[in-house]
Every structure is written in structure tokens, then in C-alpha cells.
Scaffold this active site. Structure first.
Site, short mmCIF file in Angstrom:
data_model
loop_
_atom_site.label_atom_id
_atom_site.label_comp_id
_atom_site.label_asym_id
_atom_site.label_seq_id
_atom_site.Cartn_x
_atom_site.Cartn_y
_atom_site.Cartn_z
N GLU A 48 1.03 -1.29 -0.06
CA GLU A 48 -0.13 0.04 0.20
C GLU A 48 0.88 1.37 -0.05
O GLU A 48 1.46 1.41 1.05
CB GLU A 48 -1.01 0.05 1.31
CG GLU A 48 -2.09 0.82 1.19
CD GLU A 48 -2.82 0.82 2.56
OE1 GLU A 48 -2.98 -0.51 3.20
OE2 GLU A 48 -3.25 1.46 3.13
N ASP A 59 -4.76 9.50 10.32
CA ASP A 59 -3.68 8.99 10.58
C ASP A 59 -3.15 9.50 11.89
O ASP A 59 -3.28 10.52 12.26
CB ASP A 59 -2.58 9.43 9.66
CG ASP A 59 -2.71 8.51 8.22
OD1 ASP A 59 -2.85 7.23 8.30
OD2 ASP A 59 -2.78 9.04 7.41
#
Lengths: 266, 459
Positions: A48, A59
């Protein structure tokens, strides 16, 4: 080129796929591509490839920190295509994970064309829901790219049906509520979400749940089609005192995780 | 939706009446708005919209909000005509809508009380908020105290330093203030952190977003909670002047006070609506928050709107003397009003805003928030353009008590030995430099030092 064959092969082997996230450009563009090769050599099936972004609201601190340092180091969106070419050339699936604005700014159709030309498999879009993704869905369809949208424990049955109907490649189950980051316990919510998601789709369901050890990978791999690991891998690089040391730590963790998914269902 | 250089055509035609709802269910004002958020938040946004739409037609909710406006906020806020200030505005009649007199000192309380009541209706017990200048954080902490909700406020580290008094106010009100050290350490990063909290705690937590941006339904809902500003002001100006104003002015950070005062005037096509963005050190320097002057359409914090961004789609840090306008994006309805031509937007530099700050203080005895001073500076320019026949309504969105330290530094009114920031070397150095740069010019600009009558005669 879709990552479906990669997932199908893992299924034939009776195991979950291992999907490893790394941002492009940390510690440098070349350094990040070297790190992706280490993942592939260690048994990671799909890389990824993360696009560093100035405002990564999904995040946690580890990936934020890597993104800030990658951007300060001068990474550009076009470096994504270099990474995708290297990953697919090394025989792994190359999926790009990106917040939406960089793609929008580049041009959705142009991004899809360039990603396909570089051998990229498609996109994971953490802040783009299918309802807003009309342009991306048509570009992905015309370039045969995977569209990986996310589902969450809060998703209703209606949302699970609507989101999975638009996915291609796999469905990304963010199986704890919260930002990315390693967690001590992977919990039971993940298994429940996978099972609820499967009521709406035959696509593989891969799980991102803060996995950081081979044992956790084995546990998640028992019920999921793929185990997604991000922050724990990134931390190997951000906490290393030299790039080489980082690659050694990264290889060791990736091998532990790869062994985990391989013993999960045995 | 492909990003292109300005101007970007609006793909859908404007609705026949501008003051209608956005296109549902996706919440689009023309091309702008939408919901660019993680899937995990979609159920919460759907719940919020459902609860809010029911509340809008529920007499009990409407009555409770009206009661709070009247007995707690102090609504209706008055209007004040400011003739001595107007002498510096080409003799135009200048009328201020006094949102600075609301409880907590700004317009922000209008929205916060509405959202806090909705939080209770949703059965949630915890609220989070972002804040720049601290006005929204203080308002949220206040509403949380009033209604017995747990309150966490995210604030960029840079803003906690330049708005230290408001940090203390929030803590006194029982809120937890969390300084944010990521990115530019200002409002943008506080919003990021609030979203991260919300994703993790959405089951118990409502995000009291403080402006007219973010994912649908926030832009529409926050606007509607502030719409009372324009509803009151329109009638008050009619009563005072006997006609509608020629122009309505407001500063635009995210744009909540501007949408609040603009909205009731949208269908009054004779009334010009002008928003003033932070021009910072000057648009040409790159150190500014002039989204409409330099930004292009993109996605930030859940909405498709104008965003200051580089060619890779990375957000560009904004700069302004005013923490509340220091934000690289803007509410999507403003983007729509710009592209439909209904409203216009202009940058005001730090220097121009501080001049207006000082001028209003000295001519009228009203200390405006530095944010609102941008609207005042804009009114000065417009007045000179339009002349003495013009009637200009300015939304004085907040009071300047929180800005006393910043203004005192700007105008060189604090001895460096008195500076409470002298323990922070970097900050002290910056301050010294800043003061040296501005003291001379600042003293010259103080209206007491110039011949106001002479200026008036120039018109």
C-alpha cells in the site's frame, strides 16, 4: 491491473494476504522504494503505497510524522508512479493510498491514466466515500483500476451495502474506530465487522486494525482475507538511527508478519 | 471536479433563490460542499442531520433556543451607528451590528448553543471543538458548562501562545484545552486533531464545528444558527435608516459571521455583500490567508471549496495577525456566492486591519476583535469608494479584549521588560522585531495623532 489475482492466490494457499503500508518519500524516494522491496522480499503480497499529505486526518502520530518528513524532503505526487512501477515490477500488487485532494489537484482522469500506465492496481481512498466519487469511479472503470473504499464498525447495513457495491479489488475494513496506529489488542469488533460486511459482498475483506506482531496477524488472518499493517512498519523506519538499520528492522517485522498470516489458519 | 486554474465553472446552475437549502442529500451549494470524510463518520453526520432537521420544526427546541438567546446570550444584539469612525470612511453612514456584545464576546455563541442543545438531543455527553482565536473555544466551553457536557478544545500551539487569555478562560470554564503541535500549529491543525478525536469517540461525542465549513450538514446548519444576525440587523437598519443598507461587510475566516449576516440579505439584490479575507503581510508576499485571491477549488476538512494549495494538492500554510482568520480554506457557500457573483471578497492586510482596530477604539470607544477589524478596514475603503450617501452595515463579530496583548505589541505599547513572554526566547525575539517594525508606523497611524477633520474634508 487489479490485485484480485494476488488475493485469489492467497485464498488458494489457504491464508490471508499480507498488505504493508509505507509512505513514498520517507526517508527519501529511493529509500522508500528500497523499503518496499524489503517488504516484498519478506513475503508481503500487496504494498500500500502512501501519498504523504499535509492534513492526514485519518492517521495517528507515526504516519503523520513520516508524512511531514517526506514532504519536507521534497516528495512529489509524481513519485507515486515511480514507486508503483517498482512494486509491480517486483511482482507484488501496487495499491496507492491517498487522501483525495492531491488526486483532485492532479486531475482524476489523468491520475488514473498515469497510475495504470505505471502498473498500479488502484486506489484506497480514506476520505472519499462512494457518494462523492463519481469522477473516480468512472476513471477507475475506464482504466481497469481497483476502487477500495472503507467500511467501519459504525457503518449501518445500508452503508455496508452501498459502499461494498462500489468496491473493486477488496473492501477495506477499518475495524477499530480511530486513527491509524499499532494497538496492543486487536479485539473482537474486527471479526464482527468482517462478518457483517460479508453479508453484502463476495469481495475479499481486508482488515486494518493496528496489527503490529506476527501473532496478531495470525489472529486476524483467521477470519479476514487480508491483514493490513501500516504504523508498525513505518515506525521501523522513523525510529531507526540510520536508513540501513531501518531496513533491517523492517525486514524482521515483515517476516514475522508474513509467518503470522501463513500459520493463521493452520 | 478536476482541479483547474481559476475561474472554475460552476457545473450546476444556481438555484432560483440563493437563500434556499443546498442541494440535498449531498449538501452542495452549486459545485461546492459535500462530504469528504472517512466512512466511519457518515452515520454520525446522518444522525446529526436528522436530529437537526427535526429540531428546526420542533417548537420545544425553537423555544429553548430563543429563551437562551434572550436570557443568556443577550439577543437581540444592538446596532450602533459610528459617526466619528465614519469620518474616515468617506462620510458614509457606518452601522455596526454588535455581536461583540453577546455573552462570551462574539457571534460564536449563536451556533454553539444550537449545537449543544442538539448534542443533548442525540444523547451524547461529550463535545469537542477546534478554535483559532479562542472565541469558538470559549463559546463551546461556556455552552458545555451551561448544559453539563464534557468539553475538549483543540487549539494550535501558536494560537495558544497568541491567545493565552482565552486558553485560561476555557480552562476556568472547565474545558480541557489541548495544544496541537502538528503542521502549522494553527487553526487548520486544530481541525485535523478534532477530526481524529471525533473518529475515535463518535459514539459519545459531538464535534461542535465552529464555522460554515466541514462536511454536510455543518455549512448549512452553522449558517442557520447564525442567520439571526442578519434577520435582526436587516430590520434594525430599516428602522434606523428607513431603507436597506447599500453594502453589508463582514470578515471571512471560515465565514460563519459573514454567512450569518449575509444570508437574510441574499434575495435583496440591491444590497452588495462584501467579505474581507486576511491579506496578512500582503497577497503578493505569499504570507496571507486570501483563499479567494489565490486559492483554487479543492477538498479540505470535509468540503469541496477554495483551498490554498500547491501544485501537488498539499495545503499551503496561511498567515494572519488574526488567529481567527488564519485558515487556508473557507466555507463552501462563500465559494458558491463568489462564483455566482452574489458576493465579492477582498483581502485586507494586517496593517490595514490594525489601523481600523485602532481607529474604532479611539473614535468610538469600541475595541473590535482583530478579525472584525478586517471588516472595518473594508468598510473604510468601501465608504471612500461610495461616498457620503452610502449606508454600510458592518458585522462587528467580536470584541477585542482577547487581542489587547497582540495590539499592544503591534503598536509598541508594552515595555519589553514587562513582556510576559520574555521566557520564550524565540517569541520574544519575534516580538521585538515585530515591534520595531511597526512602532514607528503604528504610532503614526494612531488616529489621535492625525487630523481627523482634515481627512474628512478630503472627501
Amino acid at each position: 491491473m487489479s490485485i484480485a489475482p494476488v488475493l485469489a492466490k492467497c485464498r488458494e494457499e489457504g491464508r490471508a494476504a499480507l498488505i504493508g503500508y509505507l509512505p513514498v518519500g520517507f526517508p527519501s524516494v529511493e529509500g522508500s522504494i528500497a523499503a518496499m522491496r524489503v517488504l516484498i522480499d519478506a513475503g508481503v503480497d500487496i504494498v500500500e503505497i502512501g501519498v504523504p499529505y499535509s492534513d492526514p486526518v485519518m492517521d495517528g502520530p507515526v504516519i503523520q510524522d513520516a508524512a511531514v518528513r517526506a514532504l519536507a524532503g521534497g516528495v512529489h505526487l509524481s513519485d507515486i508512479f515511480t514507486a508503483a512501477e517498482a512494486v509491480s515490477g517486483a511482482g507484488a500488487g501496487a495499491l496507492v493510498m491517498t487522501y483525495w485532494n492531491p488526486v483532485l489537484r492532479y486531475g482524476v482522469e489523468r491520475f488514473a491514466a498515469d497510475l495504470a500506465a505505471a502498473g498500479g492496481a488502484g486506489l484506497i481512498t480514506p476520505d472519499l466515500i462512494p457518494d462523492e466519487a463519481g469522477d473516480w469511479i468512472s476513471a477507475a472503470d475506464s482504466h481497469d483500476l481497483d476502487k477500495v473504499f472503507l467500511v467501519a464498525p459504525s457503518s449501518t447495513a445500508e452503508r455496508l451495502a452501498a459502499v461494498t457495491a462500489q468496491c473493486r479489488g477488496f473492501v477495506y475494513a477499518t475495524a477499530v474506530m480511530g486513527v491509524t496506529g499499532a494497538r496492543a489488542s486487536v479485539g473482537e469488533a474486527a471479526a464482527a465487522l468482517v462478518s457483517r460486511t460479508r453479508e453484502h459482498t463476495d469481495l475479499p475483506v481486508c482488515v486494518g486494525v493496528g496489527v503490529s506482531t506476527g501473532d496478531q496477524a495470525a489472529e486476524v488472518g483467521r477470519y479476514a482475507d487480508g491483514v493490513i499493517v501500516g504504523s508498525a512498519l513505518v515506525r521501523c523506519l522513523t525510529e531507526a538511527s540510520t536508513p540501513d538499520e531501518g531496513l533491517v528492522a523492517l525486514g524482521a517485522l515483515a517476516r514475522d508478519l508474513a509467518a503470522g498470516v501463513r500459520r493463521g489458519r493452520s | 471536479m478536476t482541479a483547474k486554474p481559476r475561474p472554475t465553472p460552476v457545473p450546476t446552475p444556481p438555484p432560483t433563490t440563493l437563500s434556499g437549502s443546498p442541494d440535498l442529500p449531498r449538501g452542495r451549494f452549486g459545485a461546492f460542499g459535500g462530504r469528504y470524510v472517512p466512512e466511519a463518520l457518515i452515520p454520525a453526520l446522518e444522525q446529526l442531520e436528522e436530529v437537526w432537521r427535526k429540531a428546526c420544526v420542533d417548537p420545544e427546541f425553537i423555544g429553548e433556543l430563543e429563551r437562551l438567546h434572550k436570557t443568556y446570550t443577550g439577543r437581540p444584539s444592538i446596532i450602533t451607528e459610528v459617526p466619528r469612525f465614519a469620518e474616515h470612511c468617506g462620510g458614509a453612514r457606518i452601522i455596526l451590528k454588535r455581536e461583540d456584545l453577546n455573552h462570551t464576546g462574539s457571534h460564536k455563541i449563536n451556533n454553539v448553543l444550537g449545537q449543544a442543545l442538539l448534542t443533548k438531543r442525540m444523547g451524547k455527553t461529550r463535545v469537542i471543538a477546534e478554535t483559532g482565536a479562542g472565541q469558538h473555544g470559549v463559546a463551546t466551553a461556556t455552552a458545555a458548562a451551561l448544559l453539563g457536557l464534557e468539553c475538549i478544545v483543540y487549539m494550535g500551539r501558536k494560537d495558544t501562545e497568541r491567545q493565552a487569555l482565552n486558553v485560561a478562560r476555557m480552562r476556568l470554564l472547565g474545558a480541557e484545552v489541548v495544544p496541537v503541535d502538528h503542521g502549522s500549529k494553527t487553526l487548520k491543525d486544530a481541525v485535523n486533531e478534532a477530526f481524529r478525536d471525533w473518529v475515535a469517540n463518535v459514539a459519545t461525542t459531538h464535534y461542535v464545528l465552529g464555522t460554515v465549513t466541514g462536511p454536510h450538514p455543518f455549512p448549512e446548519m452553522v449558517r442557520d444558527f447564525h442567520r439571526i444576525i442578519g434577520v435582526e440587523a436587516r430590520q434594525q437598519v430599516l428602522d434606523l435608516v428607513g431603507r436597506l443598507p447599500d453594502v453589508v461587510c463582514a470578515c471571512v475566516g471560515g465565514g460563519s459571521n459573514a454567512m450569518g449576516i449575509f444570508h437574510r440579505f441574499l434575495d435583496d439584490t440591491s444590497v452588495r455583500l462584501v467579505g474581507f479575507e486576511a491579506g496578512g503581510a500582503g497577497v503578493e508576499t505569499g504570507e496571507h490567508a486570501a483563499r479567494f485571491a489565490t486559492g483554487i477549488p479543492g477538498v479540505l476538512h470535509g468540503a469541496f471549496t477554495y483551498v490554498m494549495q500547491d501544485t501537488d494538492g498539499q495545503t499551503i500554510d496561511s498567515h494572519s495577525v488574526s488567529a481567527g482568520l488564519d485558515y487556508p480554506s473557507v466555507g463552501p457557500e462563500h465559494a458558491f456566492l463568489l462564483e455566482s457573483g452574489r458576493a465579492e471578497y477582498r483581502p485586507i492586510t494586517d496593517v490595514e486591519a490594525m489601523e481600523a482596530f485602532s481607529l474604532l477604539s479611539r473614535t468610538e470607544g469600541i475595541l473590535p476583535a482583530i478579525e472584525s477589524a478586517h471588516a472595518l478596514a473594508g468598510a473604510m475603503k468601501l465608504g471612500r469608494e461610495l461616498g457620503p450617501e452610502a449606508v454600510i452595515l458592518v458585522n462587528l463579530s467580536g470584541r477585542g479584549d482577547k487581542d489587547v496583548h497582540t495590539a499592544a505589541e503591534w503598536f509598541g505599547l508594552i515595555d519589553s521588560s514587562d513582556s510576559s513572554d520574555s521566557n520564550d526566547t524565540e517569541h520574544a525575539e519575534h516580538t521585538a522585531e515585530h515591534t520595531a517594525e511597526h512602532t514607528a508606523a503604528g504610532a503614526e497611524r494612531l488616529p489621535g495623532n492625525r487630523d481627523a477633520k482634515g481627512l474628512g474634508e478630503q472627501q
